[in-house]
Design a protein around this motif. Structure first.
Motif, short mmCIF file in Angstrom:
data_model
loop_
_atom_site.label_atom_id
_atom_site.label_comp_id
_atom_site.label_asym_id
_atom_site.label_seq_id
_atom_site.Cartn_x
_atom_site.Cartn_y
_atom_site.Cartn_z
N GLY A 143 0.78 -1.23 0.00
CA GLY A 143 0.00 0.00 0.00
C GLY A 143 0.80 1.28 0.00
O GLY A 143 0.24 2.36 0.20
N ALA A 144 2.11 1.22 -0.21
CA ALA A 144 2.92 2.44 -0.25
C ALA A 144 2.45 3.34 -1.40
O ALA A 144 2.17 2.86 -2.50
CB ALA A 144 4.40 2.09 -0.43
N ASP A 145 2.38 4.63 -1.14
CA ASP A 145 1.88 5.59 -2.12
C ASP A 145 3.04 6.26 -2.85
O ASP A 145 3.78 7.05 -2.27
CB ASP A 145 1.03 6.64 -1.41
N PRO A 146 3.23 5.97 -4.16
CA PRO A 146 4.36 6.56 -4.89
C PRO A 146 4.16 8.03 -5.24
O PRO A 146 5.11 8.69 -5.68
CB PRO A 146 4.42 5.71 -6.17
N SER A 147 2.95 8.55 -5.05
CA SER A 147 2.69 9.95 -5.40
C SER A 147 3.03 10.92 -4.27
O SER A 147 3.00 12.13 -4.46
CB SER A 147 1.23 10.13 -5.81
N LEU A 148 3.37 10.40 -3.09
CA LEU A 148 3.75 11.28 -1.98
C LEU A 148 5.04 12.02 -2.30
O LEU A 148 5.95 11.46 -2.91
CB LEU A 148 3.93 10.46 -0.70
N ARG A 149 5.14 13.28 -1.87
CA ARG A 149 6.34 14.08 -2.11
C ARG A 149 7.27 14.04 -0.91
O ARG A 149 6.82 14.03 0.24
CB ARG A 149 5.95 15.54 -2.36
N ASP A 150 8.56 13.99 -1.19
CA ASP A 150 9.54 14.05 -0.11
C ASP A 150 9.81 15.51 0.24
O ASP A 150 9.14 16.43 -0.25
CB ASP A 150 10.82 13.31 -0.48
N GLY A 151 10.81 15.74 1.10
CA GLY A 151 11.11 17.09 1.54
C GLY A 151 11.53 18.03 0.43
O GLY A 151 11.46 19.25 0.57
N GLU A 152 12.00 17.47 -0.70
CA GLU A 152 12.39 18.29 -1.84
C GLU A 152 11.24 18.47 -2.83
O GLU A 152 11.42 19.10 -3.88
CB GLU A 152 13.59 17.67 -2.56
N CYS A 154 9.62 15.97 -4.46
CA CYS A 154 9.65 14.99 -5.54
C CYS A 154 8.87 13.74 -5.16
O CYS A 154 8.99 13.23 -4.03
CB CYS A 154 11.08 14.60 -5.88
N SER A 155 8.11 13.21 -6.12
CA SER A 155 7.46 11.92 -5.94
C SER A 155 8.40 10.84 -6.46
O SER A 155 9.48 11.13 -7.00
CB SER A 155 6.13 11.88 -6.69
N CYS A 156 7.98 9.60 -6.36
CA CYS A 156 8.87 8.49 -6.75
C CYS A 156 9.20 8.49 -8.24
O CYS A 156 10.31 8.14 -8.64
CB CYS A 156 8.24 7.16 -6.36
N ILE A 157 8.24 8.91 -9.07
CA ILE A 157 8.53 8.91 -10.51
C ILE A 157 9.57 9.97 -10.86
O ILE A 157 10.38 9.80 -11.78
CB ILE A 157 7.23 9.09 -11.33
N HIS A 158 9.60 11.07 -10.11
CA HIS A 158 10.63 12.10 -10.33
C HIS A 158 12.00 11.57 -9.89
O HIS A 158 13.01 11.78 -10.58
CB HIS A 158 10.30 13.37 -9.56
N LEU A 159 12.04 10.87 -8.76
CA LEU A 159 13.31 10.33 -8.28
C LEU A 159 13.86 9.27 -9.23
O LEU A 159 15.05 9.26 -9.54
CB LEU A 159 13.11 9.73 -6.88
N SER A 160 12.99 8.36 -9.67
CA SER A 160 13.46 7.30 -10.57
C SER A 160 13.93 7.87 -11.90
O SER A 160 14.88 7.36 -12.51
CB SER A 160 12.36 6.26 -10.79
N ALA A 161 13.29 8.97 -12.36
CA ALA A 161 13.71 9.59 -13.62
C ALA A 161 15.05 10.29 -13.47
O ALA A 161 15.92 10.17 -14.33
CB ALA A 161 12.64 10.57 -14.09
N GLN A 162 15.24 11.02 -12.37
CA GLN A 162 16.48 11.78 -12.24
C GLN A 162 17.67 10.91 -11.90
O GLN A 162 18.82 11.28 -12.17
CB GLN A 162 16.33 12.89 -11.20
N PHE A 163 17.43 9.70 -11.35
CA PHE A 163 18.54 8.79 -11.07
C PHE A 163 18.69 7.72 -12.14
O PHE A 163 19.52 6.81 -12.00
CB PHE A 163 18.35 8.14 -9.70
N GLY A 164 17.89 7.79 -13.20
CA GLY A 164 18.06 6.89 -14.33
C GLY A 164 17.59 5.47 -14.10
O GLY A 164 18.07 4.55 -14.77
N HIS A 165 16.65 5.26 -13.18
CA HIS A 165 16.14 3.92 -12.92
C HIS A 165 14.93 3.66 -13.83
O HIS A 165 13.77 3.78 -13.42
CB HIS A 165 15.76 3.77 -11.45
#
Length: 663
Positions: A143-152, A154-165
């Protein structure tokens, strides 16, 4: 005496050695690069039972010591308790990809979306930054929500895109995440990929899913092309321009991508963008500019151009006029050719030029045979052979040119289903998944960058037939090479007969230059056509021999031979000499993941059935049942057959790897 953090209590299960070493365990999840191990780090292979029993809860979680973790948790400690860095146990399990421990924590009531750490992010954010697809799938199943934003922001799709995953990007989109989701500053995943990742992926995947190229962020007003220009990301810039990236778009400061390239002192990019702007401006002002901007017209020019070039070079010297007059005729032709090339030719037509040269050479060679050479061929059989070979060549060329080489087809629903199946079965890896076509790649297939499609049993993209060579047309391509070699050989034979009748050539008396002078004096046109014929015969015959060697002896495609190090199913490991206790496998077989020092790598095709059978399989020859070709549907074959006695045998394509990351 330096005062210690009060949370650093050696008797506390959450105490770990890094409290005394200034947090060198890399608790901050920034980056995604794995920092060096902290002082006191013990390699997993050397950990004794006594060491494990002394591990604190965080260290046991990091190292994946489930028994020690269970022991400490069952003693009554809260699984959601945060350590002195405000990090939960689930964060540490997620960043180190400890799936069994995550299952245990969740059974004990762990909060899956608990925020913590310096960036105030969830365990799913941590797993995404590190590229742990397996952990991302597992946490989202809880049930983890990938649309949640971190302190910067960014959601998970932004993190995976910027780190090339890329695999994680594909999975998140397949699970319903918006391909153009905005972060806190209004940046999309494509913007992050363009700015941070110097490679085709994951930008290519995002574009395939329909990401907006010209969307602008809120903070700066930059498009993805702006961000790519800021980092000098030429690979992504090329992708953006091919997908309609606007070179005239201005950000909030009024800067276009060209302005940014100038500020970044990127000379190559500045020239490319200026040329594009000049071409766009010319297309609006003149008829010639509009024709140059028309892709279909430019392609027609590219097809016709070699016919005129070959004709002019051979025809002008053939004229009965003085050489001074001939030189004068060459000048306007040379100027006109340069203007045509300048206005109508660019790198996008590179794949058209070779096939156009083939058409032109074949046409003028045939004209030369019938107009010049035919009267000097005494045997009618040679004319019959020439016409028969010309017919068979034309047939094989047409089939190699127009036949579907084995393109892999899939609709959007199938693509989403494939991504989910591969990700949830832990087999979504880029060597088996095409980030452009968004399909699972069958064994021996490859994505062609020219055709922009995946091809089954991919050999290579051949510019001479302007098509990929793959499962469905490889045998036609071999026929094309063979009959073209015969035709070229006949052409040279005919020219030799022509020269033998028209001029007496004695290399001993005349030498090389004298002999060439006599040939040119008789007919410059025949000499020029023969020069072209000899050039083509060299590469055609060489390519034919190379292809037959690969097919019959190696049982490899050109792609497999050139990239054999990438394909694990072609790797065969064996021991150099018998050894005892060094390897769990036998001395004749050793897995690629084995750390035995006494092993040797050998490249062997698992598709090799012997030289004769390999050729029979390619052409599908039967010969009244005497030959039995092996029929394989390469568009749907994803693994090797491992059963004894099967046609192909070898190691499984999917082999589990233990991936240790201590952070």
């Amino acid at each position: 005496m330096e005062e210690k953090d009060p949370s650093c209590n050696p008797l506390d299960p959450l105490y770990h050695v890094d409290c005394d070493t200034h947090n060198t365990h890399g608790g901050d999840e920034n980056g995604g690069n794995i920092p060096p191990p902290p002082p006191g780090y013990i390699p997993p292979a050397t950990i004794s039972a006594e060491d494990m029993n002394s591990f604190d809860l965080v260290r046991a979680t990091q190292y994946g010591m489930l028994n020690r973790v269970t022991e400490l948790i069952e003693a009554g400690y809260d699984v959601n308790r945060m350590d002195h860095e405000n990090v939960s146990l689930l964060h540490w399990a997620a960043i180190n990809n400890r799936t069994e421990i995550v299952n245990y924590f969740m059974s004990k009531g762990a909060i899956v979306d608990l925020f913590g750490g310096h960036l105030n992010s969830t365990p799913l954010h941590w797993a995404t930054r590190q590229g742990h697809l397996q952990m991302v799938v597992q946490l989202m199943s809880y049930g983890a929500d990938p649309s949640l934003r971190d302190g910067e922001g960014c959601s998970c799709i932004h993190l995976s895109a910027q780190f090339g995953h890329t695999a994680i990007v594909a999975y998140l989109i397949a699970k319903g995440q918006d391909v153009d989701m905005l972060d806190k500053t209004g940046m999309t995943p494509l913007m992050w990929a363009a700015h941070r990742v110097f490679g085709y992926d994951p930008a290519r995947l995002l574009l395939t899913f329909g990401a907006s190229v010209n969307k602008q962020d809120k903070l700066n007003g930059n498009t993805s092309l702006h961000w790519a220009c800021l980092s000098g990301n030429h690979i992504v810039i090329k992708l953006m321009l091919s997908k309609g990236g606007d070179i005239h778009a201005a950000n909030l400061r009024g800067d276009t991508p060209l302005d940014i390239a100038i500020k970044m002192s990127n000379g190559d990019l500045v020239k490319k963008l200026r040329d594009m702007q000049a071409a766009a401006q010319a297309a609006k002002q003149s008829l010639l500019g509009r024709l140059a901007a028309n892709k279909d017209f430019r392609k027609k020019v590219a097809y016709v151009f070699p016919f005129f070039v070959i004709f002019i070079i051979g025809f002008i010297p053939e004229l009965s006029a003085s050489w001074a007059f001939k030189a004068l005729l060459f000048m306007p032709c040379f100027i006109l050719a340069n203007l045509v090339m300048r206005w109508f030719f660019d790198e996008s037509l590179a794949h058209v030029i070779p096939i156009a040269i083939y058409f032109a050479t074949k046409f003028w060679m045939s004209v030369t045979w019938f107009y010049y050479i035919a009267p000097y061929i005494q045997s009618p059989m040679f004319h019959v052979i020439f016409m028969l070979d010309l017919t068979l060549l034309s047939y094989n060329f047409y089939k190699a040119w127009q036949t579907d080489p084995g393109y892999l087809k899939s609709n959007r629903e199938d693509k989403i289903k494939t991504i989910l199946e591969l990700a949830e079965s832990q087999t979504l890896r880029l060597e088996q998944f095409c980030s452009t076509c968004l399909i699972r790649k069958p064994i021996r297939s490859k994505h062609c960058s020219v055709c922009n499609r995946c091809v089954a049993k991919f050999d290579h993209h051949c510019p001479w037939v302007d098509n990929c060579v793959g499962a469905n047309n490889h045998h036609y391509f071999i026929g094309f090479l063979f009959f073209l070699s015969v035709l070229l050989s006949l052409g040279i034979y005919g020219v030799v007969q022509f020269w033998g009748a028209e001029c007496e050539i004695d290399f001993y008396e005349d030498g090389l230059t004298g002999s060439i002078y006599k040939m040119l004096k008789v007919s410059p046109w025949v000499f020029w056509i023969n020069l072209n014929t000899g050039f083509h015969l060299i590469w055609v015959s060489s390519l034919f021999v190379c292809q037959m060697y690969q097919i019959s002896w190696l049982a490899m495609t050109t792609n497999e031979r050139m990239n054999q190090g990438r394909y694990r199913h072609m790797h065969q490991f064996s021991h150099k000499a018998a050894s005892s206790g060094e390897c769990k496998d036998s001395k004749d077989s050793c897995e690629s993941d084995c750390h035995c020092q006494n092993k040797n790598l050998k490249i062997v095709s698992p598709f090799n059935r012997g030289p004769v059978r390999n050729v029979v399989d390619l052409f599908g020859w039967r010969c009244c049942g005497l030959l039995r070709p092996l029929k394989v549907d390469w568009t749907s074959k994803f693994t090797l057959d491992t059963e004894p006695g099967s046609a192909f045998h070898g190691s499984s394509l999917h082999q589990n790897r233990e991936n240790y990351q201590f952070v």
